[in-house]
Design an enzyme around this catalytic site. Structure first.
Site, PDB file in Angstrom:
ATOM      1  N   GLY A   1      72.627  12.900  42.236  1.00 41.76           N
ATOM      2  CA  GLY A   1      72.380  11.927  43.295  1.00 41.76           C
ATOM      3  C   GLY A   1      72.713  10.530  42.812  1.00 41.76           C
ATOM      4  O   GLY A   1      73.479   9.795  43.456  1.00 41.76           O
TER       5      GLY A   1
ATOM      6  N   ARG B   1      65.083  10.278  29.278  1.00 46.00           N
ATOM      7  CA  ARG B   1      64.364   9.178  28.634  1.00 46.00           C
ATOM      8  C   ARG B   1      63.488   9.699  27.495  1.00 46.00           C
ATOM      9  O   ARG B   1      63.418   9.114  26.426  1.00 46.00           O
ATOM     10  CB  ARG B   1      63.513   8.472  29.685  1.00 46.00           C
ATOM     11  CG  ARG B   1      62.940   7.157  29.237  1.00 46.00           C
ATOM     12  CD  ARG B   1      62.066   6.544  30.310  1.00 46.00           C
ATOM     13  NE  ARG B   1      60.935   7.376  30.612  1.00 46.00           N
ATOM     14  CZ  ARG B   1      60.546   7.720  31.843  1.00 46.00           C
ATOM     15  NH1 ARG B   1      61.221   7.299  32.891  1.00 46.00           N
ATOM     16  NH2 ARG B   1      59.501   8.476  32.022  1.00 46.00           N
TER      17      ARG B   1
ATOM     18  N   ILE C   1      63.805  15.114  42.380  1.00 43.61           N
ATOM     19  CA  ILE C   1      62.431  14.621  42.204  1.00 43.61           C
ATOM     20  C   ILE C   1      61.776  14.415  43.573  1.00 43.61           C
ATOM     21  O   ILE C   1      60.569  14.591  43.739  1.00 43.61           O
ATOM     22  CB  ILE C   1      62.397  13.336  41.335  1.00 43.61           C
ATOM     23  CG1 ILE C   1      60.986  13.089  40.800  1.00 43.61           C
ATOM     24  CG2 ILE C   1      62.890  12.113  42.094  1.00 43.61           C
ATOM     25  CD1 ILE C   1      60.910  12.035  39.689  1.00 43.61           C
ATOM     26  N   GLU C   2      62.608  14.097  44.564  1.00 48.09           N
ATOM     27  CA  GLU C   2      62.091  13.910  45.932  1.00 48.09           C
ATOM     28  C   GLU C   2      61.818  15.271  46.587  1.00 48.09           C
ATOM     29  O   GLU C   2      60.895  15.408  47.388  1.00 48.09           O
ATOM     30  CB  GLU C   2      63.083  13.098  46.775  1.00 48.09           C
ATOM     31  CG  GLU C   2      63.538  11.783  46.140  1.00 48.09           C
ATOM     32  CD  GLU C   2      62.468  10.705  46.101  1.00 48.09           C
ATOM     33  OE1 GLU C   2      61.397  10.903  46.707  1.00 48.09           O
ATOM     34  OE2 GLU C   2      62.702   9.670  45.434  1.00 48.09           O
TER      35      GLU C   2
HETATM   36  C1  LIG Z   1      68.929   2.861  45.116  1.00 37.91           C
HETATM   37  C2  LIG Z   1      67.814   3.856  45.155  1.00 37.91           C
HETATM   38  N1  LIG Z   1      67.712   4.689  46.206  1.00 37.91           N
HETATM   39  C3  LIG Z   1      66.740   5.632  46.239  1.00 37.91           C
HETATM   40  C4  LIG Z   1      65.831   5.726  45.216  1.00 37.91           C
HETATM   41  C5  LIG Z   1      64.711   6.763  45.255  1.00 37.91           C
HETATM   42  N2  LIG Z   1      64.991   7.824  44.274  1.00 37.91           N
HETATM   43  C6  LIG Z   1      64.430   7.805  43.044  1.00 37.91           C
HETATM   44  S1  LIG Z   1      64.845   9.118  42.126  1.00 37.91           S
HETATM   45  C7  LIG Z   1      65.772   9.764  43.360  1.00 37.91           C
HETATM   46  C8  LIG Z   1      66.466  11.088  43.191  1.00 37.91           C
HETATM   47  C9  LIG Z   1      67.584  11.037  42.199  1.00 37.91           C
HETATM   48  O1  LIG Z   1      68.336  12.219  42.280  1.00 37.91           O
HETATM   49  P1  LIG Z   1      69.268  12.659  41.101  1.00 37.91           P
HETATM   50  O2  LIG Z   1      69.973  11.494  40.543  1.00 37.91           O
HETATM   51  O3  LIG Z   1      70.114  13.774  41.557  1.00 37.91           O
HETATM   52  O4  LIG Z   1      68.227  13.138  39.989  1.00 37.91           O
HETATM   53  P2  LIG Z   1      67.311  14.458  40.035  1.00 37.91           P
HETATM   54  O5  LIG Z   1      65.937  14.019  40.495  1.00 37.91           O
HETATM   55  O6  LIG Z   1      67.923  15.420  40.982  1.00 37.91           O
HETATM   56  O7  LIG Z   1      67.300  14.936  38.627  1.00 37.91           O
HETATM   57  C10 LIG Z   1      65.759   8.934  44.477  1.00 37.91           C
HETATM   58  C11 LIG Z   1      66.477   9.189  45.735  1.00 37.91           C
HETATM   59  C12 LIG Z   1      65.964   4.797  44.152  1.00 37.91           C
HETATM   60  N3  LIG Z   1      65.137   4.789  43.114  1.00 37.91           N
HETATM   61  N4  LIG Z   1      66.960   3.893  44.144  1.00 37.91           N
HETATM   62 MG   LIG Z   2      69.933  15.785  41.345  1.00 36.95          MG
END
Ligand SMILES: Cc1ncc(C[n+]2csc(CCOP(=O)(O)OP(=O)(O)O)c2C)c(N)n1
Ligand SMILES: [Mg+2]
Length: 573
Positions: free
Chosen positions: A446, A403, A477-478
């Site tokens: 994810g 972003r 991020i989690e």
């Molecule tokens: C449908 C949904 N489930 C769970 C979440 C909580 N959540 C927000 S960011 C995130 C992690 C995303 O992981 P990834 O796409 O691999 O990005 P990274 O942080 O690893 O760069 C999660 C589980 C959400 N926002 N929406």
């Molecule tokens: Mg990831």
């Protein structure tokens, strides 16, 4: 076969003719017996069926189509689980205020409430997340129901957003008498322009032209008002912030853009103008704890964008383009009171930071295991983006990096529902709508997983999208939040799965990229061979601004730690 063939005069036939008359060229859909009459008649009318692998993706695609084209996005999903699968997409369109028509079916009337196949109270399920939700049981009412539903989806007299109609299957097969097929229902409605009140415009000019440190912020409602917004910024010399909802509306080289100074400027402005923008969590709910004593000028044609959280000293209930043009006209040659030195200093600090970010992105080093920094990936991607590229960002940490780090003419992301997983479906719809523009999805691994199966849809429909998966083997991020807040990581790691191999299994051009030197040629090959996927192994050690701001741990009073702290102090608690 006791059922006559489906003619254009059946309810299903009339639905298809209505959609055709309203300019619908494609429907995003997943098949099922209850809706097959609409499906077959839509095909007969020459409407393209984009058949997907999960109903949720169909609604995401309709949403992106609606938002990007300004037209109507249409999803067709079957009864029962077809609709429940679609509900996350409907909820997302509801929060995003995206014009989407969702059509479904249900058991034939003689079987209603008898334990029929896929019988659920659809309308009850979707009512709180739609502008209009009805079951149409009477064939002769199909046209007027569609007409009203589409008006509501497009926000005529209310907020735009998703609308829902379903039809028992026997209704779809029923005949619509010719006399009730009134031409007036097929005809697209003119979109009345909501003009601002003259006194309100005069008050807005007084407020703005006497402001020393005005700040303009745009959102969803400002889309399509780019030229008028530019004219106001130029005339007033005010600094400007966009938000994900309207990224790309004002080019980044415009002298008003101060994106990198977001935190500071929100606390310093004396008049804040919201143009079609909610004061939601991304804007600290407009709280005085963050915005100090600033007065607000609110411009919007829907209640939430005009009135949520803070009242305006002046409120212009009008279509943003019309309101902005009226303000500039009314101001005439009046000299603004803007503190030019303040604007200049904000702008030069912004430029300094933006330049620093660009340099650091280009040179961001891989981690000790050789895994690429997400910003390096984004810099290489940016290098090959054309000026009119459509960018879709998705994920957690990676969404935050993308972003901030990617500039583009058109942009979509999970929005304020935080609905991760939209990336690939949004990208497919965008690339079908704009086959001649680059469409790039930048997604975390994810987020990609939710709708990964839609790569099959992209291949079958030759949707020229590039999906770039930032593979850090985690919901990273989690992971960071668990480490910081709880000192333990549990259930948030994934594996460094080979998403490229998966994409190739579906016939897509796909490569896995494991070293920074390979990025440039791999991106070039992928762009030339769309649909394509790049699975880029990135470092889980990198921390995004969202990861650092406290967003992930959900503070009590405000979404970010710094704002939460400010709010606490301001409330005296
Ligand atoms: C449908 C949904 N489930 C769970 C979440 C909580 N959540 C927000 S960011 C995130 C992690 C995303 O992981 P990834 O796409 O691999 O990005 P990274 O942080 O690893 O760069 C999660 C589980 C959400 N926002 N929406
Ligand atoms: Mg990831």
């Amino acid at each position: 076969m006791p059922y006559p063939s489906l003619t254009p005069d059946t309810a299903a036939g009339v639905i298809a003719r209505f959609l055709k008359a309203r300019g619908v060229e494609r429907i995003f859909a997943l098949c099922g017996g209850h809706i097959m009459p609409i499906w077959m008649r839509a095909d007969a009318e020459g409407i393209r069926i984009v058949d997907v692998r999960d109903e949720r993706a169909a609604v995401y695609m309709a949403h992106a189509h609606g938002e990007l084209t300004g037209g109507l996005g249409v999803a067709l999903v079957t009864a029962g689980p077809g609709l429940t699968n679609a509900m996350t997409g409907i909820a997302n369109a509801h929060i995003a205020r995206a014009p989407v028509l969702v059509l479904s079916g249900g058991p034939p009337r003689p079987q209603e409430n008898r334990g029929g196949l896929q019988d659920l109270p659809h309308v009850d399920l979707v009512r709180p997340i739609t502008r209009y939700a009805r079951t149409v049981r009477e064939p002769s009412l199909v046209l007027q129901e569609l007409d009203e539903a589409v008006s509501r989806a497009q926000g005529q007299g209310g907020e735009p957003g998703p609308v829902y109609l379903d039809f028992p299957t026997d209704t779809l097969r029923g005949e619509v008498p010719r006399p009730v097929q009134l031409e007036e229902h097929f005809r697209p409605k003119s979109r009345a322009l909501l003009r601002p009140d003259d006194d309100d415009v005069a008050a807005a000019v007084d407020l703005l032209w006497s402001a020393k440190r005005p700040l303009v912020i745009s959102g969803r409602g400002a889309r399509g008002a780019g030229p008028e917004l530019c004219a106001l910024l130029d005339r007033l010399g005010a600094p400007y912030l966009d938000t994900g909802e309207s990224k790309g509306l004002i080019p980044e080289d415009h002298g008003s853009v101060v994106a990198a100074m977001r935190g500071a400027i929100m606390g310093e402005a004396d008049v804040v103008v919201t143009v079609g923008r909610r004061l939601d969590f991304q804007l600290a709910y407009g709280s005085p704890a963050v915005f100090g004593g600033a007065r607000f000028l609110r411009i919007g044609d829907v209640a939430s964008e005009l009135r949520d959280n803070r009242r305006g000293t002046v409120e212009l209930f009008a279509q943003p383009a019309a309101a902005l043009a009226a303000i500039v006209r009314k101001a005439g040659n009046r000299a603004p009171a803007v503190d030019r030195a303040w604007v200049q200093s904000m702008r030069s600090k912004h430029e300094e930071r933006a330049q620093k970010l660009r340099t650091s992105m280009r040179t961001a080093a891989s981690d000790s295991a050789g895994r690429i920094h997400p910003n390096r990936l984004l810099a290489e991607l940016q290098n090959q983006l054309e000026p009119d590229a459509v960018v879709i960002a998705d994920g957690g940490d990676f969404l935050s990096f993308a972003r901030v780090g990617l500039s583009c003419a058109t942009y979509l992301d999970p929005g304020s529902l935080g609905c991760i997983g939209v990336g690939t479906p949004f990208g497919i719809a965008a690339s079908l709508a704009f086959p001649d523009r680059q469409v790039v999805v930048a997604t975390g691994d994810g987020a990609f997983g939710f709708n990964a199966m839609e790569i099959d849809t992209a291949v079958r429909h030759k949707a020229p999208v590039l999906v770039v998966v930032a593979n850090n083997g985690a919901w990273q991020i989690e992971v960071h939040d668990q480490n910081d807040t709880h000192g333990k990581v549990v259930g948030t790691r994934l594996q460094f799965a080979n998403h490229a191999a998966m994409a190739r299994a579906f016939g897509m051009h796909a490569e896995r990229v494991e070293s920074a030197e390979d990025l440039q040629p791999a991106i070039a090959r992928a762009l030339a061979n769309r649909p394509a996927l790049l699975d880029v192994v990135v470092s889980p050690e990198a921390r995004s601004s969202d990861g650092k701001s406290g967003l992930a741990w959900v503070p009590d009073l405000q979404p970010l730690a710094a704002w939460d702290e400010a709010e606490r102090k301001w409330r005296g608690s």
